[in-house]
Design a protein around this motif. Structure first.
Motif, PDB file in Angstrom:
ATOM      1  N   ILE A 123       0.442  27.446   8.330  1.00 56.92           N
ATOM      2  CA  ILE A 123       0.654  27.156   7.043  1.00 56.92           C
ATOM      3  C   ILE A 123       1.119  25.509   7.467  1.00 56.92           C
ATOM      4  CG2 ILE A 123       0.239  26.045   5.183  1.00 56.92           C
ATOM      5  CD1 ILE A 123       1.031  28.531   3.614  1.00 56.92           C
ATOM      6  N   ASP A 124       0.501  24.137   8.527  1.00 53.77           N
ATOM      7  CA  ASP A 124       0.864  23.148   9.103  1.00 53.77           C
ATOM      8  C   ASP A 124       0.696  22.335   7.500  1.00 53.77           C
ATOM      9  OD1 ASP A 124       1.357  23.989  11.385  1.00 53.77           O
ATOM     10  OD2 ASP A 124      -0.908  23.667  12.054  1.00 53.77           O
ATOM     11  N   ASN A 134       9.918  11.551  11.216  1.00 52.75           N
ATOM     12  CA  ASN A 134       9.973  12.287  12.712  1.00 52.75           C
ATOM     13  C   ASN A 134      11.872  13.225  12.467  1.00 52.75           C
ATOM     14  OD1 ASN A 134       9.966  13.159  15.146  1.00 52.75           O
ATOM     15  ND2 ASN A 134       9.343  11.304  16.196  1.00 52.75           N
ATOM     16  N   SER A 135      11.501  14.488  12.152  1.00 49.81           N
ATOM     17  CA  SER A 135      13.237  14.763  12.229  1.00 49.81           C
ATOM     18  C   SER A 135      13.128  16.309  13.659  1.00 49.81           C
ATOM     19  CB  SER A 135      13.574  14.833  10.775  1.00 49.81           C
ATOM     20  OG  SER A 135      12.214  16.298  10.678  1.00 49.81           O
ATOM     21  N   LYS A 136      14.271  16.782  13.450  1.00 54.51           N
ATOM     22  CA  LYS A 136      13.994  18.057  14.412  1.00 54.51           C
ATOM     23  C   LYS A 136      12.883  19.279  13.642  1.00 54.51           C
ATOM     24  CE  LYS A 136      17.518  20.980  14.272  1.00 54.51           C
ATOM     25  NZ  LYS A 136      18.981  21.444  14.092  1.00 54.51           N
ATOM     26  N   PRO A 143       1.722  15.080  14.513  1.00 53.62           N
ATOM     27  CA  PRO A 143       0.973  14.612  15.304  1.00 53.62           C
ATOM     28  C   PRO A 143       0.542  14.640  16.287  1.00 53.62           C
ATOM     29  CG  PRO A 143       2.854  16.844  15.515  1.00 53.62           C
ATOM     30  CD  PRO A 143       2.958  16.645  13.805  1.00 53.62           C
ATOM     31  N   HIS A 144      -0.264  16.120  16.077  1.00 57.79           N
ATOM     32  CA  HIS A 144      -1.859  16.279  16.722  1.00 57.79           C
ATOM     33  C   HIS A 144      -3.029  16.577  15.760  1.00 57.79           C
ATOM     34  CE1 HIS A 144       1.485  17.286  20.070  1.00 57.79           C
ATOM     35  NE2 HIS A 144       1.637  17.497  18.816  1.00 57.79           N
ATOM     36  N   VAL A 151      -8.942  20.410  12.032  1.00 54.28           N
ATOM     37  CA  VAL A 151      -8.743  19.154  10.739  1.00 54.28           C
ATOM     38  C   VAL A 151      -9.462  18.008  10.891  1.00 54.28           C
ATOM     39  CG1 VAL A 151      -6.597  17.897  10.126  1.00 54.28           C
ATOM     40  CG2 VAL A 151      -5.901  19.644  11.399  1.00 54.28           C
ATOM     41  N   ILE A 152     -10.235  17.911  11.828  1.00 50.53           N
ATOM     42  CA  ILE A 152     -11.083  16.513  11.687  1.00 50.53           C
ATOM     43  C   ILE A 152     -12.478  17.221  11.149  1.00 50.53           C
ATOM     44  CG2 ILE A 152     -12.615  15.504  13.144  1.00 50.53           C
ATOM     45  CD1 ILE A 152      -9.285  14.658  12.716  1.00 50.53           C
TER      46      ILE A 152
END
Length: 162
Positions: A123-124, A134-136, A143-144, A151-152
């Motif tokens: 699960i993203d 943008n954290s650790k 990002p991708h 996704v698209i």
């Protein structure tokens, strides 16, 4: 029902994929989650995930996409993936939502052996409102996302505004 899109990709339509809620959520934040997997009966697992999320006090499902069956990327010596998008309303802030979805992955048998490894459930968090961070632990938007057909393609089937 399955609809072949091209030589590599097919869309699968089943009971809750796609789904569009008729109820308005009172939860304040909207997030788009990408789900995926390629171990075992993934479409059935997605159904179990749908009902698990429907019972959640933290999430209201707004909409789901149909399921995309597509080839893996990165590590290629594995089965095709099944992927879908779920738009949710939530009371959780981004990092709390991340902790919650990581807990769900674990509950559904996710093991992290190496990057792009086969998995029962991934699960993203693709988007969370218009938040950019943008954290650790977390990068938003994912990002991708713009490079992934997983996704698209499902995005094109959604009716809700993201």
């Amino acid at each position: 029902m399955q609809k072949k899109l091209d030589t590599n990709n097919s869309m699968i339509f089943q009971k809750n994929y796609p789904y569009l809620s008729k109820q308005k959520s009172k939860k304040p934040f909207q997030a788009t989650l990408g789900i995926g997997g390629n171990i075992g009966d993934v479409p059935r697992r997605f159904t179990h995930l749908f009902y698990h999320l429907k019972k959640s006090a933290f999430i209201d499902i707004v909409e789901t996409s149909p399921i995309l069956k597509n080839p893996p990327f990165g590590y290629l010596a594995q089965d095709d993936f099944y992927n879908a998008l779920i738009i949710v309303k939530t009371c959780l802030r981004p990092k709390a939502l991340l902790r919650y979805i990581l807990h769900i992955e674990k509950k559904f048998g996710r093991k992290r052996s190496f990057p792009d490894a086969p998995r029962t459930l991934d699960i993203d968090m693709i988007f969370y409102e218009n938040v950019q961070m943008n954290s650790k632990e977390l990068t938003l938007p994912h990002p991708h996302w713009a490079d992934r057909s997983s996704v698209i393609i499902p995005l094109t089937y959604l009716k809700s505004k993201i």
